[in-house]
Design a protein around this motif. Structure first.
Motif, PDB file in Angstrom:
ATOM      1  N   HIS A 104      12.053  47.989 -37.099  1.00 32.47           N
ATOM      2  CA  HIS A 104      12.360  48.053 -35.673  1.00 32.47           C
ATOM      3  C   HIS A 104      13.444  49.095 -35.406  1.00 32.47           C
ATOM      4  O   HIS A 104      14.390  48.859 -34.668  1.00 32.47           O
ATOM      5  CB  HIS A 104      12.797  46.680 -35.168  1.00 32.47           C
ATOM      6  CG  HIS A 104      11.729  45.642 -35.235  1.00 32.47           C
ATOM      7  ND1 HIS A 104      10.509  45.794 -34.604  1.00 32.47           N
ATOM      8  CD2 HIS A 104      11.673  44.439 -35.886  1.00 32.47           C
ATOM      9  CE1 HIS A 104       9.758  44.730 -34.840  1.00 32.47           C
ATOM     10  NE2 HIS A 104      10.436  43.900 -35.616  1.00 32.47           N
TER      11      HIS A 104
ATOM     12  N   ASP B 138       7.647  39.561 -35.280  1.00 38.25           N
ATOM     13  CA  ASP B 138       7.733  39.979 -36.687  1.00 38.25           C
ATOM     14  C   ASP B 138       9.124  40.561 -36.941  1.00 38.25           C
ATOM     15  O   ASP B 138       9.308  41.781 -36.955  1.00 38.25           O
ATOM     16  CB  ASP B 138       6.647  41.010 -37.004  1.00 38.25           C
ATOM     17  CG  ASP B 138       6.606  41.379 -38.484  1.00 38.25           C
ATOM     18  OD1 ASP B 138       7.353  40.735 -39.275  1.00 38.25           O
ATOM     19  OD2 ASP B 138       5.854  42.296 -38.847  1.00 38.25           O
TER      20      ASP B 138
ATOM     21  N   ALA C 169       8.232  54.306 -29.816  1.00 37.75           N
ATOM     22  CA  ALA C 169       6.814  54.654 -29.947  1.00 37.75           C
ATOM     23  C   ALA C 169       5.928  53.471 -29.574  1.00 37.75           C
ATOM     24  O   ALA C 169       4.862  53.640 -28.962  1.00 37.75           O
ATOM     25  CB  ALA C 169       6.529  55.106 -31.381  1.00 37.75           C
ATOM     26  N   ARG C 170       6.375  52.241 -29.912  1.00 39.91           N
ATOM     27  CA  ARG C 170       5.567  51.054 -29.632  1.00 39.91           C
ATOM     28  C   ARG C 170       5.398  50.839 -28.132  1.00 39.91           C
ATOM     29  O   ARG C 170       4.348  50.402 -27.667  1.00 39.91           O
ATOM     30  CB  ARG C 170       6.207  49.829 -30.285  1.00 39.91           C
ATOM     31  CG  ARG C 170       5.368  48.579 -30.203  1.00 39.91           C
ATOM     32  CD  ARG C 170       5.997  47.436 -30.973  1.00 39.91           C
ATOM     33  NE  ARG C 170       5.977  47.693 -32.410  1.00 39.91           N
ATOM     34  CZ  ARG C 170       7.056  47.809 -33.167  1.00 39.91           C
ATOM     35  NH1 ARG C 170       8.262  47.703 -32.636  1.00 39.91           N
ATOM     36  NH2 ARG C 170       6.939  48.044 -34.457  1.00 39.91           N
ATOM     37  N   VAL C 171       6.453  51.134 -27.365  1.00 35.40           N
ATOM     38  CA  VAL C 171       6.370  50.901 -25.913  1.00 35.40           C
ATOM     39  C   VAL C 171       6.134  52.211 -25.147  1.00 35.40           C
ATOM     40  O   VAL C 171       6.201  52.232 -23.919  1.00 35.40           O
ATOM     41  CB  VAL C 171       7.642  50.200 -25.400  1.00 35.40           C
ATOM     42  CG1 VAL C 171       7.753  48.812 -25.982  1.00 35.40           C
ATOM     43  CG2 VAL C 171       8.905  51.007 -25.714  1.00 35.40           C
ATOM     44  N   ARG C 172       5.900  53.308 -25.891  1.00 33.30           N
ATOM     45  CA  ARG C 172       5.480  54.584 -25.315  1.00 33.30           C
ATOM     46  C   ARG C 172       6.513  55.187 -24.353  1.00 33.30           C
ATOM     47  O   ARG C 172       6.183  55.641 -23.250  1.00 33.30           O
ATOM     48  CB  ARG C 172       4.118  54.428 -24.620  1.00 33.30           C
ATOM     49  CG  ARG C 172       3.030  53.994 -25.569  1.00 33.30           C
ATOM     50  CD  ARG C 172       1.707  53.835 -24.867  1.00 33.30           C
ATOM     51  NE  ARG C 172       0.676  53.392 -25.801  1.00 33.30           N
ATOM     52  CZ  ARG C 172      -0.597  53.162 -25.467  1.00 33.30           C
ATOM     53  NH1 ARG C 172      -0.985  53.338 -24.201  1.00 33.30           N
ATOM     54  NH2 ARG C 172      -1.459  52.750 -26.371  1.00 33.30           N
TER      55      ARG C 172
ATOM     56  N   LYS D 224      10.724  53.678 -33.886  1.00 33.30           N
ATOM     57  CA  LYS D 224       9.542  52.823 -33.941  1.00 33.30           C
ATOM     58  C   LYS D 224       9.397  52.001 -32.659  1.00 33.30           C
ATOM     59  O   LYS D 224       8.294  51.842 -32.123  1.00 33.30           O
ATOM     60  CB  LYS D 224       9.619  51.891 -35.154  1.00 33.30           C
ATOM     61  CG  LYS D 224       9.490  52.587 -36.496  1.00 33.30           C
ATOM     62  CD  LYS D 224       8.039  52.948 -36.775  1.00 33.30           C
ATOM     63  CE  LYS D 224       7.885  53.499 -38.191  1.00 33.30           C
ATOM     64  NZ  LYS D 224       6.490  53.870 -38.492  1.00 33.30           N
ATOM     65  N   LEU D 225      10.497  51.473 -32.167  1.00 34.73           N
ATOM     66  CA  LEU D 225      10.437  50.678 -30.941  1.00 34.73           C
ATOM     67  C   LEU D 225      10.005  51.550 -29.760  1.00 34.73           C
ATOM     68  O   LEU D 225       9.183  51.131 -28.933  1.00 34.73           O
ATOM     69  CB  LEU D 225      11.802  50.051 -30.654  1.00 34.73           C
ATOM     70  CG  LEU D 225      12.243  48.906 -31.560  1.00 34.73           C
ATOM     71  CD1 LEU D 225      13.660  48.479 -31.193  1.00 34.73           C
ATOM     72  CD2 LEU D 225      11.299  47.722 -31.450  1.00 34.73           C
TER      73      LEU D 225
ATOM     74  N   ALA E 190       8.110  41.915 -29.562  1.00 37.21           N
ATOM     75  CA  ALA E 190       7.722  42.528 -30.833  1.00 37.21           C
ATOM     76  C   ALA E 190       8.658  42.119 -31.957  1.00 37.21           C
ATOM     77  O   ALA E 190       8.217  41.805 -33.069  1.00 37.21           O
ATOM     78  CB  ALA E 190       7.704  44.049 -30.692  1.00 37.21           C
TER      79      ALA E 190
ATOM     80  N   SER F  61       8.678  43.673 -23.854  1.00 34.62           N
ATOM     81  CA  SER F  61       7.768  44.010 -24.958  1.00 34.62           C
ATOM     82  C   SER F  61       8.539  44.218 -26.261  1.00 34.62           C
ATOM     83  O   SER F  61       8.092  43.810 -27.340  1.00 34.62           O
ATOM     84  CB  SER F  61       6.963  45.272 -24.620  1.00 34.62           C
ATOM     85  OG  SER F  61       6.119  45.049 -23.512  1.00 34.62           O
ATOM     86  N   VAL F  62       9.698  44.864 -26.163  1.00 31.98           N
ATOM     87  CA  VAL F  62      10.537  45.049 -27.345  1.00 31.98           C
ATOM     88  C   VAL F  62      10.982  43.698 -27.889  1.00 31.98           C
ATOM     89  O   VAL F  62      10.895  43.432 -29.093  1.00 31.98           O
ATOM     90  CB  VAL F  62      11.764  45.921 -27.009  1.00 31.98           C
ATOM     91  CG1 VAL F  62      12.765  45.920 -28.159  1.00 31.98           C
ATOM     92  CG2 VAL F  62      11.326  47.342 -26.690  1.00 31.98           C
TER      93      VAL F  62
END
Length: 329
Positions: free
Chosen positions: A231, A226, A238-241, A235-236, A222, A218-219
């Motif tokens: 990144h 973009d 938080a994006r993948v929890r 932020k990374l 992402a 997923s990283v």
């Protein structure tokens, strides 16, 4: 006074890479035009002609068993060497010839032959970038230098893929006769006496396997979707929890790197592709997510040892071939 004759033994076998033989041979043949005295002898197990990678039958001068001691032994590479067990007779022939040679040099995947004979145990070595991992796995006693064009460890030499055999031959020539003769031969053959950067400039930067863990995939997705976005580690994560600490641990465990280094590598790979497609260095920096040309230049220096513009001049298409000047070693 005439130069001392230097005997070169070349070990060949069925499936040998033709350029591994012809490239270095041309270097030494050209050196003879300028006063050297290299004498080439091609040998095989059994003394029979061998088939090359291009289907051409290569004649030999004799059998390994009858070969005299050589000043230099050249061991040629072949596509099957990294993929299949080495023929015991070929491995034994390599060891026997090397034991009676003053120095030994392997071209490309010929390093696998040297390693199979125990000649790289405890030594530094390299091979084609596609096979450095395989060499390290199969021969853990060898210290593999994945980015080197060629490696000298004592009287043992190994080189990267195919054309790097020319680089290695020029280095051997320089050792024998000095830089002036080596430079004359390089100019005559229209090649560089010493290439800048390592062999990673010829390979994809993301050489390792794709991440297995869904979180890491997923990283990767992402960043590729973009590359100009923020990144940062936070932020990374938080994006993948997951927590930043846990994400860092996952990268270390599976990919042996950090999230930030991995993000840079993805962006770097994109920048290379943009340069290859004709974008200038500033555009490549912006489109691949680097904050400035200077940050892209530093990344190129770290990963390739050359600047983005140097890389692009070397690998950009040249159409009819008239736009790029010949190298002047």
């Amino acid at each position: 006074m005439a130069p001392k004759a230097h005997t070169l033994g070349v070990l060949v076998f069925d499936g040998m890479k033709m350029l591994d033989l012809s490239g270095p041979a041309e270097v030494f043949s050209e050196a003879n035009r300028y006063g050297a005295d290299y004498r080439l002898t091609v040998v095989s197990v059994g003394g029979k002609p061998v088939s090359s990678s291009i289907g051409m039958l290569v004649p030999v001068d004799g059998d390994v068993a009858d070969a005299p001691p050589f000043d230099t032994l050249l061991v040629i590479g072949g596509d099957r060497l990294p993929e299949a067990p080495i023929d015991p007779d070929l491995s034994a022939a390599t060891g026997a010839l090397a034991a009676r040679a003053d120095r030994v040099a392997a071209i490309c995947t010929g390093a696998f032959l040297l390693a199979s004979a125990g000649l790289l145990d405890g030594r530094r070595a390299t091979t084609h970038w596609q096979h450095t991992d395989a060499l390290a796995r199969r021969h853990p006693q060898t210290r593999v230098e994945a980015d080197a064009i060629f490696v000298k460890d004592g009287a043992t030499y190994t080189s990267a893929g195919v054309t790097a055999g020319i680089d290695l031959a020029l280095a051997l020539l320089e050792s024998d006769h000095g830089p002036d003769l080596a430079r004359r031969v390089a100019r005559s053959l229209v090649v560089y006496l010493r290439r800048s950067g390592g062999q990673s400039q010829f390979s994809p930067s993301l050489r390792g396997p794709a991440p297995r863990t869904p979180v890491l995939r997923s990283v990767q997705d992402a960043v590729q979707a973009d590359p100009t976005a923020d990144h940062s580690l936070e932020k990374l994560a938080a994006r993948v929890r997951v927590s930043p600490r846990h994400l860092s641990r996952m990268f270390r465990t599976e990919l042996s790197t950090t999230p930030m280094k991995y993000v840079e590598l993805i962006r770097f790979d994109m920048a290379k592709a943009l340069l290859d497609s004709g974008h200038n260095a500033t555009e490549a920096a912006t489109l691949s997510g680097f904050p400035s040309y200077e940050s892209l230049r530093r990344a190129f220096a770290r990963h390739l040892g050359v600047s983005p513009t140097h890389y692009q001049r070397r690998f950009a298409g040249t159409g009819s071939g008239s736009r790029s000047p010949a190298p002047s070693p």
